[in-house]
Design an enzyme around this catalytic site. Structure first.
Site, PDB file in Angstrom:
ATOM      1  N   GLY A   1       6.168  70.073 -13.257  1.00 28.76           N
ATOM      2  CA  GLY A   1       6.473  69.609 -12.078  1.00 28.76           C
ATOM      3  C   GLY A   1       7.428  68.240 -11.735  1.00 28.76           C
ATOM      4  O   GLY A   1       7.296  67.909 -10.809  1.00 28.76           O
TER       5      GLY A   1
ATOM      6  N   GLU B   1       4.831  71.571 -19.625  1.00 31.30           N
ATOM      7  CA  GLU B   1       5.505  72.712 -19.114  1.00 31.30           C
ATOM      8  C   GLU B   1       6.570  72.638 -17.951  1.00 31.30           C
ATOM      9  O   GLU B   1       6.388  73.021 -17.041  1.00 31.30           O
ATOM     10  CB  GLU B   1       4.600  73.728 -18.680  1.00 31.30           C
ATOM     11  CG  GLU B   1       3.136  74.093 -19.608  1.00 31.30           C
ATOM     12  CD  GLU B   1       2.052  74.803 -18.767  1.00 31.30           C
ATOM     13  OE1 GLU B   1       2.128  74.764 -17.427  1.00 31.30           O
ATOM     14  OE2 GLU B   1       0.990  75.208 -19.049  1.00 31.30           O
ATOM     15  N   PRO B   2       7.738  71.837 -18.371  1.00 31.58           N
ATOM     16  CA  PRO B   2       8.721  71.699 -17.494  1.00 31.58           C
ATOM     17  C   PRO B   2       9.459  72.792 -17.218  1.00 31.58           C
ATOM     18  O   PRO B   2      10.041  73.430 -18.126  1.00 31.58           O
ATOM     19  CB  PRO B   2       9.412  70.514 -18.023  1.00 31.58           C
ATOM     20  CG  PRO B   2       9.455  70.608 -19.325  1.00 31.58           C
ATOM     21  CD  PRO B   2       8.038  71.235 -19.671  1.00 31.58           C
ATOM     22  N   GLY B   3       9.839  73.274 -16.015  1.00 29.50           N
ATOM     23  CA  GLY B   3      10.996  74.130 -15.724  1.00 29.50           C
ATOM     24  C   GLY B   3      12.097  73.454 -15.177  1.00 29.50           C
ATOM     25  O   GLY B   3      13.304  73.187 -15.538  1.00 29.50           O
ATOM     26  N   ARG B   4      11.895  73.066 -13.540  1.00 32.12           N
ATOM     27  CA  ARG B   4      12.824  72.686 -12.858  1.00 32.12           C
ATOM     28  C   ARG B   4      13.835  71.581 -13.686  1.00 32.12           C
ATOM     29  O   ARG B   4      14.936  71.427 -13.398  1.00 32.12           O
ATOM     30  CB  ARG B   4      12.438  72.084 -11.540  1.00 32.12           C
ATOM     31  CG  ARG B   4      13.420  71.746 -10.533  1.00 32.12           C
ATOM     32  CD  ARG B   4      12.410  71.217  -9.215  1.00 32.12           C
ATOM     33  NE  ARG B   4      11.531  71.741  -8.827  1.00 32.12           N
ATOM     34  CZ  ARG B   4      11.323  72.835  -7.911  1.00 32.12           C
ATOM     35  NH1 ARG B   4      12.567  73.263  -7.214  1.00 32.12           N
ATOM     36  NH2 ARG B   4      10.286  73.224  -7.503  1.00 32.12           N
TER      37      ARG B   4
ATOM     38  N   TYR C   1      11.752  77.681   1.495  1.00 27.02           N
ATOM     39  CA  TYR C   1      11.152  76.426   1.318  1.00 27.02           C
ATOM     40  C   TYR C   1      11.751  75.382   2.053  1.00 27.02           C
ATOM     41  O   TYR C   1      11.518  74.266   2.113  1.00 27.02           O
ATOM     42  CB  TYR C   1      11.081  75.950  -0.111  1.00 27.02           C
ATOM     43  CG  TYR C   1      10.723  76.811  -1.260  1.00 27.02           C
ATOM     44  CD1 TYR C   1       9.380  77.205  -1.328  1.00 27.02           C
ATOM     45  CD2 TYR C   1      11.309  77.503  -1.994  1.00 27.02           C
ATOM     46  CE1 TYR C   1       8.767  77.994  -2.241  1.00 27.02           C
ATOM     47  CE2 TYR C   1      11.166  78.301  -2.942  1.00 27.02           C
ATOM     48  CZ  TYR C   1       9.798  78.535  -3.080  1.00 27.02           C
ATOM     49  OH  TYR C   1       9.128  79.125  -4.095  1.00 27.02           O
TER      50      TYR C   1
ATOM     51  N   CYS D   1      20.956  91.554   6.570  1.00 26.39           N
ATOM     52  CA  CYS D   1      20.676  91.651   8.214  1.00 26.39           C
ATOM     53  C   CYS D   1      19.362  90.994   8.196  1.00 26.39           C
ATOM     54  O   CYS D   1      18.301  91.554   8.710  1.00 26.39           O
ATOM     55  CB  CYS D   1      20.693  93.186   8.284  1.00 26.39           C
ATOM     56  SG  CYS D   1      22.029  93.997   7.703  1.00 26.39           S
ATOM     57  N   GLU D   2      19.238  89.699   8.171  1.00 27.09           N
ATOM     58  CA  GLU D   2      18.156  88.837   8.808  1.00 27.09           C
ATOM     59  C   GLU D   2      18.791  87.472   9.181  1.00 27.09           C
ATOM     60  O   GLU D   2      19.618  86.893   8.661  1.00 27.09           O
ATOM     61  CB  GLU D   2      17.181  88.724   7.266  1.00 27.09           C
ATOM     62  CG  GLU D   2      16.679  89.502   6.620  1.00 27.09           C
ATOM     63  CD  GLU D   2      15.401  89.735   7.067  1.00 27.09           C
ATOM     64  OE1 GLU D   2      14.696  89.199   7.851  1.00 27.09           O
ATOM     65  OE2 GLU D   2      14.860  90.974   6.691  1.00 27.09           O
TER      66      GLU D   2
ATOM     67  N   TYR E   1      14.603  78.464 -10.313  1.00 22.56           N
ATOM     68  CA  TYR E   1      14.135  79.311  -9.209  1.00 22.56           C
ATOM     69  C   TYR E   1      15.244  79.714  -8.253  1.00 22.56           C
ATOM     70  O   TYR E   1      15.161  79.852  -6.926  1.00 22.56           O
ATOM     71  CB  TYR E   1      13.179  78.454  -8.495  1.00 22.56           C
ATOM     72  CG  TYR E   1      12.073  77.924  -9.328  1.00 22.56           C
ATOM     73  CD1 TYR E   1      11.144  78.637  -9.902  1.00 22.56           C
ATOM     74  CD2 TYR E   1      12.045  76.421  -9.411  1.00 22.56           C
ATOM     75  CE1 TYR E   1      10.455  78.297 -10.837  1.00 22.56           C
ATOM     76  CE2 TYR E   1      11.117  76.046 -10.266  1.00 22.56           C
ATOM     77  CZ  TYR E   1      10.016  76.739 -10.977  1.00 22.56           C
ATOM     78  OH  TYR E   1       9.205  76.274 -11.879  1.00 22.56           O
TER      79      TYR E   1
END
Ligand code: LLP
Length: 427
Positions: free
Chosen positions: A247, A281-284, A324, A349-350, A378
């Site tokens: 986090g 548990e860091p990711g970012r 987000y 196409c969005e 991510y």
């Protein structure tokens, strides 16, 4: 983060953007676009800073694979001594393939399947963080079948308020789908103690992602400490780990990551008092700022009073802006003194396919290379093949060297699981 932090593995050399010692123009020329580019030095730097900030405590950093599970990055982190945090059988497969051993692995996730639990138990993972009583009972049964005892942690919903930037990345508030409701945890601990193939070894929380304040962690640890006392009060003395999840926030524009010294100081006495080993548990925090996405402008067009840069990357490469409302800084790779206000969009196409809307940025036109910053976490892992678009390449830079650590997908890769000649089955 304190003084002397390497804020970016990306800098301008003679006006043109480079990753460490390698010009991005060269990577685009040799590997093509869209391509994710990662700085190995920056990843090492982030890991080492967090590791040394926590060094006053018995601890282990379990890097969260879901942020970026590329084999080249996993290898780098394994060499630094990291463990991993996984959430699926696929991530277990990746972790084992990257050379992590069972004891290096923490397995979490809100909906683990029987097959995934069996594979994790067969690999002797160090900890399975469970999210319900039903899951504990399933694990007991599977562990008996495998002929082992499962080491489990209770993922607690500590019901704390967090400052996450988007509601999709908050997890530790009351009523979230994650974790065991706070007032049911003691009962689940009792169930663990009553089962023969489960050993309760940990308490766990993960309160959200992209967090900047230290106090929600402190509040959460205090909530877990209260539970620990209650659990020990039941005569359950097997706990070894206090897992505080991931986090830690990173800067995408002008945010400032939590000061690691202050973070560690706030936790030290509280964690020491538990006698447990701290897991994170860091990711970012480890990879977020260490990656950028190289994309080429295909067309510049003007419509309805707006300028559009239509790029060869969009929501299929990087979904964060549209999913987000995330901000990612975008620059021209080559020096450019002019500026424009534009919508930076992809070819999908969005209407929701954009990298930035109404962005004041370097002037750019067809053929120019753009760098979309801070996409190491991510980014590629959330890419999709929508519109039958092959996923791009991933490149790892280390000093003046670079390596393609994921090759660009080919059209054949996108259809090889399909058949036009179905094997019909009837009841
Ligand atoms: N541990 C658990 C149990 C998690 O669910 C997560 C992230 C982490 C650790 C790592 O969190 P981090 O240190 O990276 O904040 N796709 C979203 C973020 C989703 C986070 C999911 N869980 C985004 O692009 O912002």
């Amino acid at each position: 983060m304190g003084e002397g932090v390497l804020t970016s593995g990306f800098a301008r050399v003679d006006g043109a953007l480079a990753c460490e010692g390698v010009a991005l123009e060269r990577i685009a020329r040799e590997v093509g676009t869209p391509t994710y580019v990662y700085s190995a030095t920056m990843i090492r730097d982030r890991y080492s800073r967090l590791d040394s900030a926590l060094s006053v405590l018995p601890h282990r950093i379990h890097y969260t694979l879901k942020a970026n599970s590329n084999a080249g990055i996993l290898r780098l982190l394994r060499e630094l001594g990291a463990g991993v945090d996984i959430v699926s059988g696929g991530e277990l497969y990746r972790a084992l393939r990257a050379g992590f051993r069972g004891e290096d692995i923490v397995f979490g996730g809100v909906g683990k399947t029987e097959r995934e639990l069996r594979e994790a138990l067969e690999a002797s993972v160090s900890l399975i963080n469970v999210e319900s009583e039903a899951e504990v009972r399933a694990i007991d049964r599977i562990a008996a079948d495998v002929g082992t005892t499962a080491r489990v942690g209770l993922r607690v919903n500590p019901e704390v308020t967090v400052d996450s930037s988007h509601r999709y990345i908050k997890t530790g508030e009351r009523g979230a789908k994650f974790g065991i409701p706070f007032d049911e945890v003691l009962e689940v601990a009792r169930v663990c103690a009553s089962l023969t193939h489960v050993e309760l070894v940990g308490l766990d929380m993960h309160i959200g992602s992209q967090l900047f304040r230290v106090d929600p962690y402190v509040d959460g640890v205090e909530r877990l400490t209260g539970l620990l006392a209650a659990i020990r009060g039941e005569g359950i003395e097997t706990l070894r780990y206090l897992d505080i999840g991931g986090g830690l926030g990173v800067s995408y524009s002008d945010e400032v990551s939590p000061d690691l010294g202050r973070f560690a100081r706030a936790l030290t006495s509280r964690v020491k008092a538990t006698g447990l080993m701290l897991l994170m548990e860091p990711g970012r925090f480890i990879v977020g700022n260490a990656g950028m996405l190289l994309t080429r402008v295909l067309y510049r067009k003007h419509s309805g009073g707006r300028d559009f840069l239509v790029c060869d990357a969009g929501m299929t490469e990087l979904i964060r802006p549209s999913h987000y409302d995330a901000y990612h800084r975008i620059e021209s790779v080559q020096p450019n003194s002019g500026s424009i206000t534009a919508d930076v969009v992809g070819p999908i196409c969005e209407s929701g396919d954009f990298l930035a809307l109404g962005r004041e940025m370097d002037d750019a036109g067809a053929g120019d290379l753009l760098a979309v910053h801070d996409v190491g976490a991510y980014g590629y892992v959330m890419a999709s093949n929508y519109n039958t678009r092959p996923r791009g390449a991933e490149v790892l830079v280390d000093g003046d060297r670079f390596a393609v650590v994921t090759v660009r997908e080919r059209y054949e890769d996108l259809v090889h699981l399909e058949t036009a000649d179905p094997d019909w089955r009837t009841a």
